[in-house]
Design an enzyme around this catalytic site. Structure first.
Site, PDB file in Angstrom:
ATOM      1  N   ARG A 105       0.883  -1.055   0.016  1.00 42.69           N
ATOM      2  CA  ARG A 105       0.003  -0.252   0.158  1.00 42.69           C
ATOM      3  C   ARG A 105       0.729   0.809   0.016  1.00 42.69           C
ATOM      4  O   ARG A 105       0.636   2.133   0.648  1.00 42.69           O
ATOM      5  CB  ARG A 105      -1.151  -0.465   1.259  1.00 42.69           C
ATOM      6  CG  ARG A 105      -2.203  -0.876   1.084  1.00 42.69           C
ATOM      7  CD  ARG A 105      -3.454  -1.018  -0.074  1.00 42.69           C
ATOM      8  NE  ARG A 105      -3.613  -2.043   0.227  1.00 42.69           N
ATOM      9  CZ  ARG A 105      -3.458  -3.570   0.226  1.00 42.69           C
ATOM     10  NH1 ARG A 105      -2.464  -3.451  -1.326  1.00 42.69           N
ATOM     11  NH2 ARG A 105      -4.685  -4.359   0.220  1.00 42.69           N
TER      12      ARG A 105
ATOM     13  N   SER B 271     -10.459  -0.651   4.105  1.00 43.60           N
ATOM     14  CA  SER B 271      -9.933  -0.862   5.110  1.00 43.60           C
ATOM     15  C   SER B 271      -9.335   0.459   5.999  1.00 43.60           C
ATOM     16  O   SER B 271      -9.490   1.494   4.918  1.00 43.60           O
ATOM     17  CB  SER B 271      -8.881  -1.906   5.371  1.00 43.60           C
ATOM     18  OG  SER B 271      -9.736  -3.047   4.986  1.00 43.60           O
TER      19      SER B 271
ATOM     20  N   GLU C 176      -4.736   3.728   6.306  1.00 43.55           N
ATOM     21  CA  GLU C 176      -5.043   3.091   4.686  1.00 43.55           C
ATOM     22  C   GLU C 176      -6.087   4.433   3.761  1.00 43.55           C
ATOM     23  O   GLU C 176      -4.663   5.363   3.082  1.00 43.55           O
ATOM     24  CB  GLU C 176      -5.325   1.652   4.761  1.00 43.55           C
ATOM     25  CG  GLU C 176      -5.386   1.666   2.743  1.00 43.55           C
ATOM     26  CD  GLU C 176      -5.854   0.250   2.633  1.00 43.55           C
ATOM     27  OE1 GLU C 176      -5.743  -0.919   3.675  1.00 43.55           O
ATOM     28  OE2 GLU C 176      -6.063   0.085   1.661  1.00 43.55           O
TER      29      GLU C 176
HETATM   30  C1  LIG Z   1     -16.198  -0.808  -0.066  1.00 44.66           C
HETATM   31  C2  LIG Z   1     -14.667  -0.634   0.258  1.00 44.66           C
HETATM   32  C3  LIG Z   1     -13.289  -1.482  -0.997  1.00 44.66           C
HETATM   33  C4  LIG Z   1     -11.896  -1.560  -0.735  1.00 44.66           C
HETATM   34  N1  LIG Z   1     -10.999  -2.347  -1.078  1.00 44.66           N
HETATM   35  C5  LIG Z   1     -10.256  -2.357  -1.754  1.00 44.66           C
HETATM   36  C6  LIG Z   1      -9.280  -3.361  -1.540  1.00 44.66           C
HETATM   37  O1  LIG Z   1      -9.725  -4.567  -0.857  1.00 44.66           O
HETATM   38  N2  LIG Z   1      -8.021  -3.018  -1.726  1.00 44.66           N
HETATM   39  C7  LIG Z   1      -7.303  -2.074  -1.496  1.00 44.66           C
HETATM   40  O2  LIG Z   1      -6.726  -1.704  -1.961  1.00 44.66           O
HETATM   41  N3  LIG Z   1      -8.200  -0.494  -1.202  1.00 44.66           N
HETATM   42  C8  LIG Z   1      -9.381  -1.183  -0.773  1.00 44.66           C
HETATM   43  N4  LIG Z   1     -10.420   0.572  -0.912  1.00 44.66           N
HETATM   44  C9  LIG Z   1      -9.711   1.488  -1.183  1.00 44.66           C
HETATM   45  C10 LIG Z   1     -10.004   2.142  -2.273  1.00 44.66           C
HETATM   46  O3  LIG Z   1     -10.410   1.917  -3.386  1.00 44.66           O
HETATM   47  C11 LIG Z   1      -8.261   2.711  -3.377  1.00 44.66           C
HETATM   48  O4  LIG Z   1      -7.430   3.167  -2.156  1.00 44.66           O
HETATM   49  C12 LIG Z   1      -8.723   3.502  -4.100  1.00 44.66           C
HETATM   50  O5  LIG Z   1      -8.127   2.848  -4.462  1.00 44.66           O
HETATM   51  C13 LIG Z   1      -9.020   4.815  -4.470  1.00 44.66           C
HETATM   52  O6  LIG Z   1      -8.821   5.254  -5.491  1.00 44.66           O
HETATM   53  P1  LIG Z   1     -10.205   6.748  -5.746  1.00 44.66           P
HETATM   54  O7  LIG Z   1      -9.736   7.053  -7.110  1.00 44.66           O
HETATM   55  O8  LIG Z   1     -11.270   7.182  -5.267  1.00 44.66           O
HETATM   56  O9  LIG Z   1      -9.086   7.532  -5.154  1.00 44.66           O
HETATM   57  P2  LIG Z   1      -9.336   8.188  -4.133  1.00 44.66           P
HETATM   58  O10 LIG Z   1      -9.810   8.225  -2.499  1.00 44.66           O
HETATM   59  O11 LIG Z   1     -10.017   9.909  -4.449  1.00 44.66           O
HETATM   60  O12 LIG Z   1      -8.039   9.055  -3.432  1.00 44.66           O
HETATM   61  C14 LIG Z   1      -7.118   9.010  -2.608  1.00 44.66           C
HETATM   62  C15 LIG Z   1      -5.511   8.720  -2.820  1.00 44.66           C
HETATM   63  O13 LIG Z   1      -4.919   8.897  -4.238  1.00 44.66           O
HETATM   64  C16 LIG Z   1      -4.092  10.682  -5.511  1.00 44.66           C
HETATM   65  N5  LIG Z   1      -5.289  10.093  -5.926  1.00 44.66           N
HETATM   66  C17 LIG Z   1      -5.752   9.964  -6.489  1.00 44.66           C
HETATM   67  N6  LIG Z   1      -5.931  10.377  -8.035  1.00 44.66           N
HETATM   68  C18 LIG Z   1      -4.243  10.143  -8.067  1.00 44.66           C
HETATM   69  C19 LIG Z   1      -2.615  10.579  -8.882  1.00 44.66           C
HETATM   70  N7  LIG Z   1      -3.862  10.147 -10.544  1.00 44.66           N
HETATM   71  N8  LIG Z   1      -1.688  10.907  -9.227  1.00 44.66           N
HETATM   72  C20 LIG Z   1      -1.888  11.189  -8.019  1.00 44.66           C
HETATM   73  N9  LIG Z   1      -2.050  10.634  -6.831  1.00 44.66           N
HETATM   74  C21 LIG Z   1      -3.769  10.451  -6.977  1.00 44.66           C
HETATM   75  C22 LIG Z   1      -5.260  11.180  -4.258  1.00 44.66           C
HETATM   76  O14 LIG Z   1      -4.615  12.695  -3.687  1.00 44.66           O
HETATM   77  C23 LIG Z   1      -5.520  10.701  -2.999  1.00 44.66           C
HETATM   78  O15 LIG Z   1      -4.405  10.843  -1.271  1.00 44.66           O
HETATM   79  C24 LIG Z   1     -12.112   0.269  -0.762  1.00 44.66           C
HETATM   80  C25 LIG Z   1     -12.570   0.815  -0.559  1.00 44.66           C
HETATM   81  C26 LIG Z   1     -14.058   0.790  -0.194  1.00 44.66           C
HETATM   82  C27 LIG Z   1     -14.471   2.540  -0.682  1.00 44.66           C
END
Ligand SMILES: Cc1cc2nc3c(=O)[nH]c(=O)nc-3n(C[C@H](O)[C@H](O)[C@H](O)COP(=O)(O)OP(=O)(O)OC[C@H]3O[C@@H](n4cnc5c(N)ncnc54)[C@H](O)[C@@H]3O)c2cc1C
Length: 303
Positions: free
Chosen positions: A151, A202, A292
């Protein structure tokens, strides 16, 4: 209100929210933000964010370029694509490698940023290159330079770097078999994370067994250890986290590392629960749980 852009449904206003689909305009927007002296931050799908009640006093940028393109046994995707769209496309194309990541919400860019993963696999296994803006120029780096760990990636350390796209090295597979694997995982995930649950998955990272103090290692039953990691849920369960409630914020009664908003929860309540859980684990095990989730708009720990 940023609450409309986070899965938690929590968060105050931003001064400006810009959604931009091409690299040149995105870089210009960063330049304008910097020159105006305004704070700026980047979000993806908002599925891993906790935004403060005060919101973000500045410019929130989101990259919406979402092209996905097969290139032989590789696949290239822009950061704004949904990770699920990338998973589905690779399956349809008979490309093996990310099918276990089905159901992880959010964008491709954030999945690279946080080295997202599930069911024993994570992005670092497949990322061949990442194209990104480093604040001055756009460049491409290979997997080793991304410094992936559990992560973690170099992008988490360099908040001024912005990911535009990634190329994944895949393997030939059989589409029907990959679909079956993905669908099975998807069904399991739905029972844990109902589609309408306001959460971030998580809250805390799991812990590497080898990095735990020896006395703590001795307390961990072998059956809870997975791929060298101890789920933080194990420690949280021991301190009675399951089912805790604070206003509209709850810890799931079936999963101690899953906090959700029942509907009217606030950022303050959410931070209180997180701080309470960290304090309990610290007091009992001498361990510091690490979030996380990513925070936006908090200063000095205030919500
Ligand atoms: C129901 C649920 C289940 C989940 N299960 C998992 C799982 O099994 N495994 C897992 O790893 N995660 C899981 N997650 C967490 C989440 O899905 C991941 O962290 C995902 O990658 C976040 O994507 P996002 O586009 O929503 O990012 P955001 O939440 O919008 O942003 C997260 C971070 O990424 C940065 N960011 C976004 N885009 C960019 C970019 N293009 N360049 C640089 N930085 C950037 C942002 O600045 C921020 O710090 C889960 C979340 C939920 C709600």
């Amino acid at each position: 209100m940023l609450s409309r852009h986070t899965r938690f449904g929590i968060g105050g206003p931003a001064d400006v929210l810009l959604e931009i689909g091409d690299e040149t305009s995105f870089i210009q927007a960063i330049g304008i933000s910097k020159n105006s002296g305004a704070e700026y931050t980047v979000i993806g799908g908002g599925t891993n964010l906790i935004v403060s009640a005060a919101g973000f006093p500045g410019i929130v940028l989101r990259f919406t370029g979402a092209a996905i393109e097969r290139q032989g046994v590789a696949i290239r995707a822009q950061a704004g694509a949904e990770l699920q769209a990338l998973v589905d496309c690779s399956i349809a194309e008979g490309l093996r490698g990310i099918e276990t990541m089905t159901g992880i919400p959010g964008s491709v860019g954030a999945a690279v940023y946080g080295n997202a993963g599930a069911y024993g696999h994570s992005m670092h296994e497949r990322v061949r290159t990442v194209r990104f803006f480093d604040g001055t120029v756009t460049r491409t780096i290979g997997n080793a330079e991304c410094e992936f760990r559990y992560r973690e990636s170099v992008f988490k350390q360099r908040k001024d770097w912005f990911i535009f796209s990634t190329e994944l090295a895949m393997e030939p597979g059989e589409a029907a078999e990959l679909r079956k694997t993905a669908d099975e995982i998807f069904q399991i995930r739905l029972t844990k994370y109902p589609a309408d649950m306001k959460c971030a998955g998580s809250i805390f990272k799991n812990l590497l067994l080898a990095e735990l103090p020896e006395d703590v290692q001795r307390q961990v039953p072998p059956q809870v250890i997975r791929e060298g990691k101890v789920p933080s849920a194990y420690f949280l369960e021991q301190v009675g986290a399951k089912g805790i409630r604070n206003g509209g914020i709850c810890v799931a009664d079936y999963h101690a590392n899953l906090i959700y908003n029942q509907g009217a929860g606030t950022a303050v309540e959410l931070r209180e629960v997180i701080d309470d859980l960290k304090a309990r684990v610290r007091a009992r095990f001498g361990l510091e749980l690490e979030e996380e989730v990513q925070y936006v708009g908090f200063s000095n720990g205030a919500a």
